[in-house]
Scaffold this motif. Structure first.
Motif, PDB file in Angstrom:
ATOM      1  N   SER A 188     -18.652  -0.204  19.182  1.00 11.76           N
ATOM      2  CA  SER A 188     -18.957   0.994  18.945  1.00 11.76           C
ATOM      3  C   SER A 188     -18.669   1.450  20.298  1.00 11.76           C
ATOM      4  O   SER A 188     -18.197   2.392  20.535  1.00 11.76           O
ATOM      5  N   GLY A 189     -19.759   1.283  21.091  1.00 12.86           N
ATOM      6  CA  GLY A 189     -20.115   2.000  22.564  1.00 12.86           C
ATOM      7  C   GLY A 189     -18.554   1.601  22.917  1.00 12.86           C
ATOM      8  O   GLY A 189     -18.686   3.032  23.830  1.00 12.86           O
ATOM      9  N   ALA A 190     -18.381   0.849  23.436  1.00 19.41           N
ATOM     10  CA  ALA A 190     -17.302   0.683  23.603  1.00 19.41           C
ATOM     11  C   ALA A 190     -16.067   1.031  24.331  1.00 19.41           C
ATOM     12  O   ALA A 190     -15.099   1.205  24.215  1.00 19.41           O
ATOM     13  N   VAL A 217     -24.873  15.860   9.069  1.00 18.79           N
ATOM     14  CA  VAL A 217     -24.326  14.534   9.572  1.00 18.79           C
ATOM     15  C   VAL A 217     -23.187  13.784   9.204  1.00 18.79           C
ATOM     16  O   VAL A 217     -22.549  14.071   8.003  1.00 18.79           O
ATOM     17  N   LEU A 218     -21.733  13.186   9.685  1.00 23.33           N
ATOM     18  CA  LEU A 218     -20.743  12.960   9.143  1.00 23.33           C
ATOM     19  C   LEU A 218     -20.968  11.669   8.855  1.00 23.33           C
ATOM     20  O   LEU A 218     -20.545  10.567   9.795  1.00 23.33           O
ATOM     21  N   GLN A 219     -20.833  10.823   8.023  1.00 19.19           N
ATOM     22  CA  GLN A 219     -20.643   9.742   7.471  1.00 19.19           C
ATOM     23  C   GLN A 219     -19.279   9.086   7.411  1.00 19.19           C
ATOM     24  O   GLN A 219     -18.475   9.803   5.914  1.00 19.19           O
ATOM     25  N   PHE A 220     -18.653   8.170   7.767  1.00 14.92           N
ATOM     26  CA  PHE A 220     -17.642   7.601   6.702  1.00 14.92           C
ATOM     27  C   PHE A 220     -17.770   6.330   6.675  1.00 14.92           C
ATOM     28  O   PHE A 220     -18.493   5.419   6.799  1.00 14.92           O
ATOM     29  N   HIS A 221     -16.856   6.375   5.280  1.00 12.56           N
ATOM     30  CA  HIS A 221     -16.716   5.314   4.304  1.00 12.56           C
ATOM     31  C   HIS A 221     -16.006   4.235   4.381  1.00 12.56           C
ATOM     32  O   HIS A 221     -14.847   4.555   5.456  1.00 12.56           O
ATOM     33  N   GLY A 222     -16.696   2.524   4.306  1.00 12.95           N
ATOM     34  CA  GLY A 222     -15.776   1.780   4.144  1.00 12.95           C
ATOM     35  C   GLY A 222     -16.467   0.688   4.958  1.00 12.95           C
ATOM     36  O   GLY A 222     -18.132   1.122   5.543  1.00 12.95           O
ATOM     37  N   HIS A 223     -15.519   0.419   6.291  1.00 10.03           N
ATOM     38  CA  HIS A 223     -16.373  -0.998   6.767  1.00 10.03           C
ATOM     39  C   HIS A 223     -15.200  -1.520   7.870  1.00 10.03           C
ATOM     40  O   HIS A 223     -14.314  -0.475   8.057  1.00 10.03           O
ATOM     41  N   GLU A 224     -15.736  -2.833   8.881  1.00  3.73           N
ATOM     42  CA  GLU A 224     -15.309  -2.768  10.242  1.00  3.73           C
ATOM     43  C   GLU A 224     -13.739  -2.746   9.969  1.00  3.73           C
ATOM     44  O   GLU A 224     -12.682  -3.201  10.407  1.00  3.73           O
ATOM     45  N   CYS A 225     -13.527  -3.562   8.867  1.00  2.00           N
ATOM     46  CA  CYS A 225     -12.337  -3.761   8.172  1.00  2.00           C
ATOM     47  C   CYS A 225     -11.836  -3.042   7.281  1.00  2.00           C
ATOM     48  O   CYS A 225     -10.048  -3.480   7.026  1.00  2.00           O
ATOM     49  N   ARG A 226     -12.574  -1.773   7.720  1.00  2.00           N
ATOM     50  CA  ARG A 226     -11.006  -0.583   7.029  1.00  2.00           C
ATOM     51  C   ARG A 226     -10.510   0.086   8.175  1.00  2.00           C
ATOM     52  O   ARG A 226     -11.490   1.221   8.100  1.00  2.00           O
ATOM     53  N   PRO A 227      -9.423  -0.045   8.754  1.00  2.00           N
ATOM     54  CA  PRO A 227      -9.718   0.750   9.880  1.00  2.00           C
ATOM     55  C   PRO A 227      -8.942   2.193  10.480  1.00  2.00           C
ATOM     56  O   PRO A 227      -9.382   2.679  11.392  1.00  2.00           O
ATOM     57  N   ARG A 228      -9.135   2.604   9.071  1.00  2.00           N
ATOM     58  CA  ARG A 228      -8.446   3.986   9.035  1.00  2.00           C
ATOM     59  C   ARG A 228      -9.953   4.735   9.279  1.00  2.00           C
ATOM     60  O   ARG A 228      -9.657   5.650  10.042  1.00  2.00           O
ATOM     61  N   ALA A 229     -10.421   4.709   8.237  1.00  2.00           N
ATOM     62  CA  ALA A 229     -12.008   4.747   8.231  1.00  2.00           C
ATOM     63  C   ALA A 229     -12.405   4.724  10.141  1.00  2.00           C
ATOM     64  O   ALA A 229     -12.948   6.164  10.340  1.00  2.00           O
ATOM     65  N   TYR A 230     -13.052   4.009  10.742  1.00  2.00           N
ATOM     66  CA  TYR A 230     -13.018   3.350  11.833  1.00  2.00           C
ATOM     67  C   TYR A 230     -12.269   3.985  12.686  1.00  2.00           C
ATOM     68  O   TYR A 230     -13.031   5.134  13.534  1.00  2.00           O
ATOM     69  N   GLY A 261     -24.933  13.657  18.752  1.00  2.00           N
ATOM     70  CA  GLY A 261     -24.612  12.622  19.457  1.00  2.00           C
ATOM     71  C   GLY A 261     -23.875  11.404  18.098  1.00  2.00           C
ATOM     72  O   GLY A 261     -23.721  12.127  17.661  1.00  2.00           O
ATOM     73  N   CYS A 262     -24.359  10.461  17.680  1.00  2.00           N
ATOM     74  CA  CYS A 262     -23.466   9.572  17.006  1.00  2.00           C
ATOM     75  C   CYS A 262     -24.651   8.346  17.004  1.00  2.00           C
ATOM     76  O   CYS A 262     -25.956   7.894  17.571  1.00  2.00           O
ATOM     77  N   PRO A 294     -21.741  -0.188  10.951  1.00  2.00           N
ATOM     78  CA  PRO A 294     -20.321  -0.578  11.368  1.00  2.00           C
ATOM     79  C   PRO A 294     -19.240  -0.381  11.679  1.00  2.00           C
ATOM     80  O   PRO A 294     -18.512   0.272  12.360  1.00  2.00           O
ATOM     81  N   ILE A 295     -19.266   1.213  11.020  1.00  2.00           N
ATOM     82  CA  ILE A 295     -19.176   2.539  11.767  1.00  2.00           C
ATOM     83  C   ILE A 295     -19.531   3.531  11.809  1.00  2.00           C
ATOM     84  O   ILE A 295     -20.793   4.445  11.016  1.00  2.00           O
ATOM     85  N   PRO A 296     -19.909   3.890  13.606  1.00  2.00           N
ATOM     86  CA  PRO A 296     -20.254   5.040  13.939  1.00  2.00           C
ATOM     87  C   PRO A 296     -20.832   6.120  13.068  1.00  2.00           C
ATOM     88  O   PRO A 296     -20.224   6.971  12.281  1.00  2.00           O
ATOM     89  N   ILE A 297     -22.174   6.739  13.018  1.00  2.00           N
ATOM     90  CA  ILE A 297     -22.306   8.419  12.191  1.00  2.00           C
ATOM     91  C   ILE A 297     -22.247   9.061  12.490  1.00  2.00           C
ATOM     92  O   ILE A 297     -22.539   9.218  13.962  1.00  2.00           O
ATOM     93  N   LEU A 298     -21.665  10.454  12.920  1.00  2.00           N
ATOM     94  CA  LEU A 298     -21.831  11.571  14.059  1.00  2.00           C
ATOM     95  C   LEU A 298     -23.164  12.507  13.415  1.00  2.00           C
ATOM     96  O   LEU A 298     -22.640  12.492  12.718  1.00  2.00           O
TER      97      LEU A 298
END
Length: 349
Positions: free
Chosen positions: A26-28, A89-102, A125-126, A131-135
């Motif tokens: 994620s950092g990269a 805190v902004l949390q995105f739903h799904g996982h790394e296999c859900r490309p749109r959220a990531y 910060g984040c 699996p998907i960063p939280i902002l």
């Protein structure tokens, strides 16, 4: 006992390795996108642990929900409390296999980290352990503009009079003008709408959600891409051809201003329209020609317009709306021109 300890140590090591791998990936991604969009500049932000975020939101308590993405269910924003400080805190739903959220999450970090404007939500910060960063953003406890003018009545908020609405419009148009003219490559917000505006404790409007934002490539005047966004807010040329630039944001702002003044939900006007072109320009033109614009203005605003001066300001604001949603991008004003006009109208109050 030794074997049990070895297995426990092994599991602990695996968890740590997984977290480290997520953080590195994620950092990269964040750093790559950030550098690409900011001409090599790096904007530092704080790294939170997953446990810190969990504690700050009381384990993502639903009572702490500030806003949700109602279009695609991509995210939920929560109130939080961290080190004696209110946060969001902004949390995105799904996982790394859900490309749109990531991708939406990475886009938010990429652009929000570059922003330095009083009316754009500040990124603190984040968390990169998930699996998907939280902002993590500055505090905005008072919901969205959509909630204020289109949602259920909220007795704990004062009615939005004409001067309040014009102040919100003026502040947000300055934020959008900053995106268009404050960077080497103009940033198109691309999905601007009332639910992208939040309020802090001082009732100051803040623009957020850069999920679909994009910078216009150097030397180019527009971008061609898959049509994405919110039905009713997308400009006609974008809907027809997939071509857009800053003038597409101007169109969206005109639709936003229409909702702000009338209290009408745009989707109610277009849900039965099968043509790809939003009919606002023609609709508003008819209202002007028939001198019946006040018939569709929010009753709170109508009751507040008690003088000729205020009535003139209302019609001047409606005229700005009409100019923003013209069918041809060339006929629309720039966001800076819109800002100047709204500032003049607001100062005349």
């Amino acid at each position: 006992m030794s074997k049990f300890k070895d297995r426990t140590d092994e599991r602990t090591l695996m968890v740590r390795t997984d977290k480290r791998a997520l953080m590195m990936r994620s950092g990269a991604s964040v750093l790559k996108e950030l550098i690409a969009s900011s001409n090599g500049k790096y904007y530092p932000y704080r790294i939170f642990s997953a446990q810190e975020i969990k504690l700050a939101t009381n384990n993502y308590d639903q009572k702490n929900v500030i806003a949700k993405d109602t279009s695609y269910n991509l995210y939920t924003m929560y109130k939080g409390f961290w080190q004696e400080r209110l946060i969001s805190v902004l949390q995105f739903h799904g996982h790394e296999c859900r490309p749109r959220a990531y991708e939406s999450c990475i886009n938010n970090v990429t652009y929000a980290a570059q922003m330095s404007h009083n009316h754009i939500l500040k990124l603190i910060g984040c968390c990169l352990e998930t699996p998907i960063p939280i902002l993590v953003f500055e505090s905005v406890q008072y919901g969205t503009l959509w909630d204020r003018i289109l949602g259920a009545p909220q007795p704990h908020f004062e009615p939005l009079l004409l001067k309040h609405r014009l102040k919100i419009a003026m502040d947000i148009v300055h934020a959008l003008a900053y995106l268009h003219f404050g960077f080497p490559r103009p940033i198109v917000f691309r999905n601007f709408k009332t639910s992208c505006i939040l309020f802090n404790e001082e009732n100051v409007a803040k623009l957020f959600d850069f999920s679909l934002s994009i910078s216009i490539p150097e030397g180019e005047t527009h971008i061609t891409d898959t049509v994405m966004g919110t039905w009713g807010y997308c400009s006609p040329e974008y809907m027809r051809t997939g071509v857009f630039n800053e003038k597409s944001d101007v169109f969206s702002f005109g639709v936003f201003l229409f909702e702000l003044l009338t209290g009408w939900d745009v989707s109610d006007l277009v849900k039965d329209v099968h043509d790809l072109v939003c009919p606002f320009s023609e609709y508003l033109k008819n209202c002007f020609e028939d001198n019946r614009f006040t018939e569709i203005v929010d009753h709170i605003v109508v009751e507040d317009v008690s003088s000729i001066e205020k009535e003139q300001q209302l019609h001047a604001s409606a005229q700005v709306t009409f100019e923003c949603i013209k069918d041809s991008p060339a006929d629309r004003p720039s966001m800076v021109d819109v800002a100047k006009k709204l500032r003049q109208i607001y100062r005349s109050l």
